[in-house]
Design an enzyme around this catalytic site. Structure first.
Site, PDB file in Angstrom:
ATOM      1  N   ARG A 113       0.855  -1.194   0.000  1.00  0.00           N
ATOM      2  CA  ARG A 113       0.000   0.000   0.000  1.00  0.00           C
ATOM      3  C   ARG A 113       0.889   1.241   0.000  1.00  0.00           C
ATOM      4  O   ARG A 113       1.960   1.252   0.619  1.00  0.00           O
ATOM      5  CB  ARG A 113      -0.859  -0.031   1.262  1.00  0.00           C
ATOM      6  N   THR A 386      -9.662   0.843  -9.476  1.00  0.00           N
ATOM      7  CA  THR A 386      -8.914  -0.261  -8.861  1.00  0.00           C
ATOM      8  C   THR A 386      -9.007  -1.502  -9.761  1.00  0.00           C
ATOM      9  O   THR A 386      -9.698  -1.486 -10.774  1.00  0.00           O
ATOM     10  CB  THR A 386      -9.434  -0.535  -7.421  1.00  0.00           C
ATOM     11  N   ASP A 428      -7.904   8.525   0.318  1.00  0.00           N
ATOM     12  CA  ASP A 428      -8.475   7.466   1.173  1.00  0.00           C
ATOM     13  C   ASP A 428      -8.272   7.762   2.660  1.00  0.00           C
ATOM     14  O   ASP A 428      -8.786   7.049   3.515  1.00  0.00           O
ATOM     15  CB  ASP A 428      -7.864   6.102   0.830  1.00  0.00           C
ATOM     16  N   SER A 458     -10.335  -0.434   1.252  1.00  0.00           N
ATOM     17  CA  SER A 458     -11.409  -1.436   1.262  1.00  0.00           C
ATOM     18  C   SER A 458     -11.027  -2.667   0.461  1.00  0.00           C
ATOM     19  O   SER A 458     -11.826  -3.595   0.329  1.00  0.00           O
ATOM     20  CB  SER A 458     -12.683  -0.844   0.638  1.00  0.00           C
TER      21      SER A 458
END
Ligand code: GLY
Length: 581
Positions: A113, A386, A428, A458
């Site tokens: 991430r 995404t 985010d 998510s």
């Protein structure tokens, strides 16, 4: 473990405190970790790959055919998606790769991430009055967190793969040089981000045509991205985070008002995290750990639902029950979840069956529970694009990976000479935590911006295992990802095939706004009417959502089946094992 009770309602705090002494009870551990018996020695009769683009699916199979395993194929697919699906993921973004190694059953989540730059500050997207400045966390380099995907690909290749990066990145390099064709989906996403893309000449030059949305069939070539991929193939992570590519990235980001530094690149670390586990009626679930909210929310919902016989309910009661489970899990998502390296998350409590029982007791069948009654926080929506892919190789190794640059085409900013489209994952984060929002509720403190912190996600790459079936699934779709995976899991538990998980009509509730969002035709008119009478508000969306990529290995019948979501343009391809002569 200290529990962050500051903004809990009295009932919540009570439930969680009561649960603490029970967490250590041995029967609980047994219950949580009872794995269906797996034929460890059995191998699948075929390899299978499902991705959002046929070129990426082919890249994965090419890598398997070259002697690679599922992890090499994951590197090839991730890098190729970065080329052919630039609106969904890329080297300028990040993701979560859930891995299962067949030889010893080892499982891990590779957390690649993005991280907030070290110069990031809590209020960086607020004006002098403390209001959020629209667009600042979405468009341009100030919206971009430090990319994690290049480091993750190198990490996966070196630690779990068999092939050199030169081999596993070759299909992506070829695709970048040869180009890919614009589709209707590409056009929709480009239209959505057109203004932002036009603002950056390099982005417009690469991804638009005459400064407009390109026509279907238009070929997009990316020689600079090919060169960046070659640099990674040659020098590993230094090919991206040091040297010529890094210099170009830092110079253009700084020039355009961004705050990245070489120190950000040097200190970026991939983290391996223990996946989240749970059980639902004989199905073992393995899913994404924080900084994804996916695994925890999924297990909370399934724990609540395990107290009901959904199959025996009519459409009205079943939909009502699932929605009420979604509402409660998403309330907790916003309250407690963030980067586990920065905030303490009551993970064991949130995924505990006793906690789910307490939540279940608050569900009424005669009426919807207004979200305001539950108290809690609003949810940041999360990006709508995404990508997800699923891989099973002939040894039984598995990968479920969900990758993102957040909004379609990320921050719509390409650093000249690199071909790298930057993410806007900073969006985010909770840009304004601790301040009452339009609903009079306090925003998510756990997901406040801090230097080096990962924003809450998510993304929910997931494995499901029953006594004789193994599944790999996931989807893009922002905050709706988790409920799509939930609905897919319920389909699996009902004994259905991947086609059904991927194609089933979808509905979603995320606590706030207090609405059931549904695809056209997801719920019959009569049931919609009855749900309204129970106090639910329904909103039929204009478009369908999601792009699930799903694989199933039925060990009982020794058959592999696969599906790519009919809503997208992806491809699921199974290749039967060719016994060596
Ligand atoms: N940017 C999408 C997600 O992480 O949830």
């Amino acid at each position: 473990m200290s529990i962050p009770t500051a903004r809990l309602t009295n009932t919540d705090a009570g439930i969680i405190k009561q649960l603490l002494p029970r967490i250590a009870a041995p029967w609980v551990l047994l219950l949580l970790f009872t794995t269906p018996s797996l034929a460890e020695t059995q191998t699948p009769p075929a390899s299978a790959i499902a991705t959002a683009h046929p070129i990426a699916t082919a890249a994965g199979h090419e890598t398997l055919a070259a002697g690679g395993n599922a992890f090499d194929a994951a590197v090839a697919v991730s890098a190729t998606l970065a080329v052919v699906e630039p609106m969904g993921s890329g080297l300028g973004g990040g993701g979560f790769w859930l891995l299962h190694r067949a030889s010893d059953g080892f499982e891990t989540m590779v957390d690649g991430r993005e991280r907030a730059p070290l110069a990031a500050t809590r209020n960086m997207y607020l004006d002098e009055k403390g209001e959020v400045v629209t667009g600042l966390s979405m468009d341009g380099p100030l919206a971009a967190a430090i990319p994690g995907q290049p480091a993750a690909l190198v990490h996966i290749a070196e630690r779990y793969g068999r092939l050199p990066l030169k081999k596993s990145l070759a299909p992506a390099i070829r695709a970048a040089l040869n180009g890919f064709q614009v589709t209707e989906h590409y056009r929709d996403q480009a239209r959505f981000r057109l203004e932002a893309m036009r603002r950056n000449p390099e982005t417009a030059h690469l991804f638009l045509h005459n400064n407009d949305v390109p026509p279907v069939g238009h070929t997009i070539k990316q020689p600079a991205l090919a060169a960046t991929l070659k640099a990674i193939a040659k020098d590993g992570r230094d090919g991206f985070y040091r040297g010529a590519v890094a210099k170009k990235l830092l110079a253009s980001v700084t020039k355009a008002g961004g705050i990245w530094s070489q120190r950000d690149f040097d200190s970026y670390q991939v983290v391996e995290r223990t996946p989240i586990h749970g059980e639902y009626k004989g199905t073992r679930i393995t899913s994404a750990a924080p900084p994804s909210s996916g695994g925890i929310a999924l297990i909370t919902m399934l724990n609540i639902l395990s107290g009901y016989e959904l199959e025996e309910m009519n459409e009205l009661d079943r939909t009502h029950t699932i929605v009420e489970a979604m509402r409660r899990a998403y309330r907790d998502r916003a309250e407690y979840l963030g980067d586990p390296d920065f905030v303490q998350i009551p993970m064991a409590q949130l995924t505990h069956p006793d906690y789910a029982s307490e939540l279940r007791e608050t569900i009424r069948f005669d009426r919807a529970t207004p979200s305001q009654e539950l108290k809690g926080n609003t949810l940041e929506q999360g990006g709508v694009d995404t990508t997800h892919f699923s891989i099973l190789d002939e040894e039984g190794n598995r990968v479920a990976a969900t990758l993102s640059i957040n909004y379609p085409f990320g921050a719509a900013f390409v650093a000249p000479g690199t071909g790298v489209l930057l993410n806007d994952e900073m969006d985010d984060f909770s840009a304004k935590p601790g301040t009452p929002n339009a609903y009079g509720l306090v925003g998510a403190e756990a997901n406040a911006i801090a230097p080096g912190k990962r924003p809450l996600s998510s993304m929910s790459p997931t494995f499901l295992e029953s006594r004789d079936r193994t599944a790999i699934l996931g989807t893009p779709g922002g905050s709706r990802i988790i409920t799509m995976v939930l609905l897919g899991t319920l389909e699996f538990a009902a004994g259905n095939e991947p086609q059904a998980w991927a194609s089933r009509p979808r509905f979603h509730h995320q606590f706030l706004p207090d609405l059931i969002q549904l695809e056209p035709n997801a719920i019959s008119d009569a049931t919609q009417q009855q749900l309204s009478e129970r106090g639910h508000t329904l909103k039929t969306l204009k478009n369908n959502y999601g792009n699930m990529q799903a694989l199933l290995w039925n060990r009982g019948t020794n058959r592999v089946t696969a599906a790519s979501d009919p809503r997208g343009g992806g491809e699921a391809l199974i290749k039967q094992h060719q016994p060596s002569k």
